[in-house]
Design an enzyme around this catalytic site. Structure first.
Site, PDB file in Angstrom:
ATOM      1  N   LYS A 152      24.777   6.228 -31.578  1.00 46.28           N
ATOM      2  CA  LYS A 152      24.670   7.417 -30.701  1.00 46.28           C
ATOM      3  C   LYS A 152      26.058   7.995 -30.439  1.00 46.28           C
ATOM      4  O   LYS A 152      26.266   9.206 -30.532  1.00 46.28           O
ATOM      5  CB  LYS A 152      24.025   7.014 -29.372  1.00 46.28           C
ATOM      6  N   ASN A 153      27.002   7.127 -30.123  1.00 50.38           N
ATOM      7  CA  ASN A 153      28.333   7.620 -29.741  1.00 50.38           C
ATOM      8  C   ASN A 153      29.106   8.210 -30.917  1.00 50.38           C
ATOM      9  O   ASN A 153      30.059   8.960 -30.715  1.00 50.38           O
ATOM     10  CB  ASN A 153      29.147   6.504 -29.076  1.00 50.38           C
ATOM     11  N   CYS A 185      29.317  10.290 -12.409  1.00 53.36           N
ATOM     12  CA  CYS A 185      28.056   9.653 -12.768  1.00 53.36           C
ATOM     13  C   CYS A 185      28.029   8.260 -12.159  1.00 53.36           C
ATOM     14  O   CYS A 185      29.020   7.823 -11.565  1.00 53.36           O
ATOM     15  CB  CYS A 185      27.830   9.629 -14.270  1.00 53.36           C
ATOM     16  N   ARG A 201      17.997   6.982 -23.636  1.00 58.83           N
ATOM     17  CA  ARG A 201      19.218   7.695 -24.001  1.00 58.83           C
ATOM     18  C   ARG A 201      19.974   6.960 -25.111  1.00 58.83           C
ATOM     19  O   ARG A 201      20.760   7.564 -25.834  1.00 58.83           O
ATOM     20  CB  ARG A 201      20.149   7.817 -22.788  1.00 58.83           C
ATOM     21  N   ASP A 211      30.752  -1.107 -22.800  1.00 61.84           N
ATOM     22  CA  ASP A 211      29.324  -0.856 -23.017  1.00 61.84           C
ATOM     23  C   ASP A 211      28.523  -2.134 -23.282  1.00 61.84           C
ATOM     24  O   ASP A 211      27.290  -2.079 -23.391  1.00 61.84           O
ATOM     25  CB  ASP A 211      29.130   0.132 -24.184  1.00 61.84           C
ATOM     26  N   ARG A 227      34.482   9.918 -13.396  1.00 62.91           N
ATOM     27  CA  ARG A 227      34.845  10.076 -14.814  1.00 62.91           C
ATOM     28  C   ARG A 227      35.509  11.429 -15.015  1.00 62.91           C
ATOM     29  O   ARG A 227      34.858  12.406 -15.364  1.00 62.91           O
ATOM     30  CB  ARG A 227      33.599   9.928 -15.702  1.00 62.91           C
TER      31      ARG A 227
HETATM   32  C1  UD1 Z   1      32.873   6.905 -24.378  1.00 61.39           C
HETATM   33  C2  UD1 Z   1      31.462   6.459 -24.669  1.00 61.39           C
HETATM   34  C3  UD1 Z   1      30.951   5.537 -23.556  1.00 61.39           C
HETATM   35  C4  UD1 Z   1      31.926   4.395 -23.316  1.00 61.39           C
HETATM   36  C5  UD1 Z   1      33.343   4.915 -23.127  1.00 61.39           C
HETATM   37  C6  UD1 Z   1      34.382   3.798 -23.062  1.00 61.39           C
HETATM   38  C7  UD1 Z   1      30.541   8.302 -25.928  1.00 61.39           C
HETATM   39  C8  UD1 Z   1      29.534   9.407 -26.005  1.00 61.39           C
HETATM   40  N1  UD1 Z   1      30.598   7.624 -24.788  1.00 61.39           N
HETATM   41  O1  UD1 Z   1      32.836   7.694 -23.181  1.00 61.39           O
HETATM   42  O2  UD1 Z   1      29.682   5.012 -23.965  1.00 61.39           O
HETATM   43  O3  UD1 Z   1      31.526   3.673 -22.176  1.00 61.39           O
HETATM   44  O4  UD1 Z   1      33.727   5.774 -24.213  1.00 61.39           O
HETATM   45  O5  UD1 Z   1      34.338   3.039 -24.226  1.00 61.39           O
HETATM   46  O6  UD1 Z   1      31.225   8.027 -26.891  1.00 61.39           O
HETATM   47  N2  UD1 Z   1      39.413   8.965 -18.411  1.00 61.39           N
HETATM   48  C9  UD1 Z   1      40.341   9.656 -17.673  1.00 61.39           C
HETATM   49  N3  UD1 Z   1      40.532  10.978 -17.960  1.00 61.39           N
HETATM   50  C10 UD1 Z   1      39.861  11.610 -18.954  1.00 61.39           C
HETATM   51  C11 UD1 Z   1      38.942  10.889 -19.727  1.00 61.39           C
HETATM   52  C12 UD1 Z   1      38.736   9.553 -19.434  1.00 61.39           C
HETATM   53  O7  UD1 Z   1      40.966   9.105 -16.764  1.00 61.39           O
HETATM   54  O8  UD1 Z   1      40.081  12.811 -19.171  1.00 61.39           O
HETATM   55  C13 UD1 Z   1      39.176   7.536 -18.112  1.00 61.39           C
HETATM   56  C14 UD1 Z   1      37.701   7.259 -17.808  1.00 61.39           C
HETATM   57  O9  UD1 Z   1      37.380   7.536 -16.469  1.00 61.39           O
HETATM   58  C15 UD1 Z   1      37.632   5.785 -18.146  1.00 61.39           C
HETATM   59  C16 UD1 Z   1      38.567   5.658 -19.340  1.00 61.39           C
HETATM   60  O10 UD1 Z   1      39.435   6.794 -19.267  1.00 61.39           O
HETATM   61  O11 UD1 Z   1      38.129   5.034 -17.067  1.00 61.39           O
HETATM   62  C17 UD1 Z   1      37.893   5.639 -20.686  1.00 61.39           C
HETATM   63  O12 UD1 Z   1      36.955   6.693 -20.759  1.00 61.39           O
HETATM   64  P1  UD1 Z   1      36.604   7.446 -22.111  1.00 61.39           P
HETATM   65  O13 UD1 Z   1      37.069   6.644 -23.281  1.00 61.39           O
HETATM   66  O14 UD1 Z   1      37.067   8.853 -22.019  1.00 61.39           O
HETATM   67  O15 UD1 Z   1      35.013   7.463 -22.073  1.00 61.39           O
HETATM   68  P2  UD1 Z   1      34.113   8.550 -22.757  1.00 61.39           P
HETATM   69  O16 UD1 Z   1      34.819   9.038 -23.965  1.00 61.39           O
HETATM   70  O17 UD1 Z   1      33.637   9.554 -21.745  1.00 61.39           O
END
Ligand code: UD1
Length: 420
Positions: free
Chosen positions: A22-23, A116, A399, A307, A121
């Site tokens: 999915k990701n 969420c 999901r 995850d 996030r």
């Molecule tokens: C993706 C995955 C999700 C997984 C996560 C971490 C998808 C669709 N989802 O989510 O299943 O749990 O990676 O492996 O691929 N952060 C910031 N600023 C930002 C973005 C992120 O501080 O602009 C922080 C987040 O709050 C979190 C960390 O960075 O603490 C990692 O998040 P991130 O890797 O961005 O998660 P997603 O890409 O949203």
């Protein structure tokens, strides 16, 4: 709303065929906005998140056909540029259309995703990266607005307080493929899903190197073409099924997956005294009589995946002794603890650390799913407990797990899905 009734205590045993990731699928779908040529994505899981992204692409002027497990995405109009709140709110990956819209259509209005249940996030890294390329994003009324004349390649540092960001890396990498000159992303995410996206972008004609490492280089092109791509298998589904079988005293063979995708999970299982055999693209896991306690720290790839944290907590609950889980990616991702405790677990939490005392067995109960991976942990506990466990709010599982009930039935579980 549906619920799942699990009649636990049966051994989960056999061979599982994984669905596509999915990701990996979601950002690849967003990448189709970078071209007006047709794109074909194979091995796509039939999941509600994929349907949500298909709706968003349709709203953005694409014609999306989803037959069997193949998506065919063609251009209808390339004038739309607005990603509404109702679609971005339900799925954060929708925010990934921002980079491609800015790069290709030079105009975007994309809703901010908001928080969420697994914690705050933010999207500051996405915005920082895209602004660094010249997007000049303004925020107003919960939306990001931008209409840059052009994007220009730059050196961008994308590390945040919790390390790298998967979707921020994807967003900036996609935008950079059509920017003028070279972009260097420092502290880029190394997840296999980012590598799969880079593979797609290269098929579209992009020049990218360093994917899978903390520094990705992208040389911008004037235009990109269509592609045909088969999505990688879902490593989180693989790890979840390993837990499903081990908590029931079972054994399982997982096919067609690179063991490197699951290095940290395999290492953890071995430290817990479990039998794991790896041969080529197959992983075989078998429960040994005693589960040893362990300390797990979640980290970006190749560290232990956040995850899989909730699911492994169920396995740690059955260990002889005390274990800990330190959540370094989402420090508040512990919604499953109270529900697992209602099933007899002894888990306490102090800030980002959970302390898990081993128990002999779970007891069945009625429990409430709160998010995708927390729901999977409740299913694991239900499979392990003798008797009837009911998991409510199954839409969370829809999901991220394709045909979960059918796949588990094939492995010897007794469970059924019903209307609430
Ligand atoms: C993706 C995955 C999700 C997984 C996560 C971490 C998808 C669709 N989802 O989510 O299943 O749990 O990676 O492996 O691929 N952060 C910031 N600023 C930002 C973005 C992120 O501080 O602009 C922080 C987040 O709050 C979190 C960390 O960075 O603490 C990692 O998040 P991130 O890797 O961005 O998660 P997603 O890409 O949203």
């Amino acid at each position: 709303m549906d619920k799942i009734e699990i009649f636990g205590g049966k051994r989960i045993k056999g061979r599982v065929k994984l669905s596509g990731s999915k990701n990996a699928t979601l950002p690849i779908m967003a990448a189709t906005l970078l071209t007006d040529e047709p794109c074909i994505i194979e091995n796509v899981p039939q999941l509600s998140d994929v349907y949500t992204m298909a709706k968003l692409l349709t709203a953005l002027g694409k014609e999306v056909k989803f037959e069997d497990h193949t998506l065919t995405i063609k251009a209808r109009s390339n004038k739309s540029f607005s990603a509404p709140y109702k679609l971005v709110r339900t799925m954060r990956a929708s925010f990934c259309v921002l980079g491609p819209l800015l790069a290709k259509r030079k105009k975007a209005k994309v809703s901010l995703p908001g928080g969420c249940v697994i914690g705050v996030r933010p999207v500051d890294l996405h915005l920082k990266g895209l602004n660094c390329l010249g997007a000049n994003i303004k925020i107003s009324g919960g939306y990001c607005y931008a209409n840059p004349k052009k994007l220009e390649g730059k050196e961008v540092f994308l590390g945040g307080p919790f390390g790298s960001s998967v979707l921020a890396t994807a967003n900036v990498m996609m935008a950079a493929t059509l920017a003028k000159g070279e972009t260097i992303i420092d502290f880029s995410a190394c997840e296999p899903e980012v590598v799969d996206l880079a593979r797609v972008l290269k098929k579209m004609g992009a020049e990218i190197s360093g994917e899978g490492t903390p520094q990705i280089r992208i040389k911008g092109k004037k235009s990109l073409g269509g592609f045909k791509h088969r999505v990688i298998p879902d490593r989180i589904e693989a790890g979840t099924f390993m837990v499903f079988s081990l908590v029931t005293g079972g054994e399982i063979e997982i096919e067609e997956i690179s063991p490197q995708f699951l290095g940290a999970a395999i290492d953890t299982l071995r430290r817990m005294g479990q039998k794991v055999l790896v041969k080529g693209f197959k992983i075989y896991v078998k429960r040994t009589s005693e589960i040893l306690p362990a300390n797990i720290v979640t980290l970006p790839f190749p560290g232990f995946p956040t995850d899989l944290q909730a699911q492994f907590m169920v396995l740690l609950s059955l260990a002889k002794g005390v274990s800990t889980v330190t959540e370094k990616v989402y420090p508040d991702r512990f919604m499953h603890i109270p529900e697992l405790n209602r099933m007899g677990a002894k888990i306490s939490r102090f800030r980002e650390v959970a302390i898990i005392e081993g128990i002999d067995k779970f007891s069945p109960a009625e429990v409430m799913a709160s998010d995708l991976r927390a729901s999977a942990s409740l299913v694991a506990a239900g499979l392990s407990a003798s008797g009837k466990t009911t998991v409510y709010r199954v839409y969370h599982l829809d999901r991220g797990y394709e045909n979960l009930v059918e796949k588990l039935e094939r492995l010897g579980a007794e469970l059924r899905r019903r209307k609430e």
